[in-house]
Design a protein around this motif. Structure first.
Motif: not given
Length: 394
Positions: A132, A136, A140-145
């Motif tokens: 991850t 990251l 540009d994505i969230s930690k969950d995704y």
């Protein structure tokens, strides 16, 4: 890294036209300043690679193949090293790029599967965090995704119980699984160019084949270009479009894969092929080794760098270094004054035998059925790493 810096990097290395080469290397030199003098690890290498194609770079340890890969990526020491020439990725010059520009390339555009996954993975960081982190950094994505993508990546490279493995550390996994995780990290952001530097070192033969099949499948699925670095011609026989054979920091022969095996011309290429175990050989057959040692790249020999180990070397070979010579077959070039398969080659072998040259006597005395001066036949499509069948056709 801020989104603003990310945007600058993307703009600076925006995609080039699809019909243009993805990677162009021209007269690349990488020299290291040492206490003994200048070590010419890469000494004038040129090639180009198109999208979706695979290039095999083959040679013994010390031939310069790993330094070539690291030079292209920019993974070199900051001091006592000089890199000259031209490296263009999607038409943009990489030599002279700033560290920030290179960080934009690494992972998102160009990635590498390193030789030893145990030393490449962080031993005190969980697998999920290591995957991850790459996602990251560049997306540009969230930690969950990012975690969902990491789980999907592990499943795509064949890791069982992927959800549990995300929470484990590298030492809790086998060598083959660690290498699969390295592949997952390397392809996480969808790079356009993947380097695989001896990806099957220290793995047993069955796992080697699985890792190579996985790399090939991922490369085709994602339409990546790939540079496969290895010392084993059997590894690249059925998995590359083109092969470049390196010796003493230089390309001594380059050709489409089938052409190289059916029409090889350089004695070093012949020696590498002869040294591979043969599937049809009787049990306990003595393996053929290349006599002598690779040259000292600080003080290389005059003339052809392979001449001290070559069974065909004559006076001209010892005094004058040959240039790259084009053959009648498109894309095939070699660096030799007395190419394999020619009448001059056979005459040189007989003359060296009569003179008692150990390298010439060793070739004749092998009895491996491949012939001494004629080019060996190509391997079958069923070749696996570590063995090769020389009875197949091209």
């Amino acid at each position: 890294m801020s989104r603003r810096r990310r945007a600058v990097g993307v703009e600076r290395f925006e995609p080039a036209p699809l019909d243009a080469p993805l990677l162009e290397v021209e007269d690349l030199h990488t020299h290291f300043r040492t206490g003994r003098g200048v070590a010419r690890a890469v000494d004038g290498v040129s090639f180009s690679l198109e999208r979706g194609r695979t290039l095999g770079v083959v040679g013994e340890s010390g031939s310069g193949k790993t330094v070539l890969a690291r030079s292209i990526m920019g993974l070199l020491p900051k001091s006592n090293v000089e890199r000259t020439g031209s490296i263009k990725f999607e038409g943009r010059e990489v030599i002279g790029a700033t560290p920030d520009d290179l960080r934009e390339l690494w992972g998102s555009q160009i990635s590498m599967v390193f030789q030893d996954p145990m030393t490449s993975l962080n031993p005190v960081m969980k697998i999920g965090k290591q995957i991850t982190e790459m996602l990251l950094q560049h997306l540009d994505i969230s930690k969950d995704y990012a975690r969902e993508l990491a789980l999907s990546l592990l499943e795509s490279v064949g890791i069982p119980e992927a959800d549990r493995r995300l929470k484990e550390y590298p030492h809790q996994m086998s060598g083959g699984m660690r290498q699969r995780i390295m592949i997952a990290i390397a392809i996480a952001c969808g790079p356009k160019l993947l380097f695989a530097d001896e990806p099957t070192t220290a793995l047993d033969v069955t796992v080697q084949a699985q890792i190579l099949d996985l790399l090939q499948a991922q490369q085709r699925e994602r339409f990546m270009a790939m540079i496969l670095v290895t010392h084993d011609l059997g590894v690249v026989a059925g998995r590359t479009d083109e092969i470049a054979v390196m010796y003493a920091g230089r390309v001594v022969e380059k050709a489409p894969t089938k052409v190289l095996f059916s029409e090889l011309r350089h004695p070093y290429t012949e020696a590498l092929l002869r040294s591979i175990p043969k599937l049809g050989a009787p049990s306990h057959t003595r393996l053929a080794a290349i006599g002598g040692r690779p040259p000292d790249i600080v003080n290389p020999p005059a003339g052809c760098k392979f001449s001290p180990r070559c069974p065909y070397a004559r006076e001209r070979c010892l005094e004058e270094e040959p240039p790259l010579i084009d053959t009648a077959t498109p894309g095939h070039e070699f660096r030799c004054w007395i190419p394999v398969g020619t009448p001059e080659n056979r005459e040189a072998l007989e003359a060296n035998r009569a003179a008692g040259a150990p390298s010439a006597l060793a070739v004749v005395g092998e009895g491996n059925g491949m012939g001494t001066a004629a080019a060996p036949s190509a391997p079958t499509p069923h070749t696996r790493s570590g063995s090769i069948d020389t009875k197949g056709g091209a």
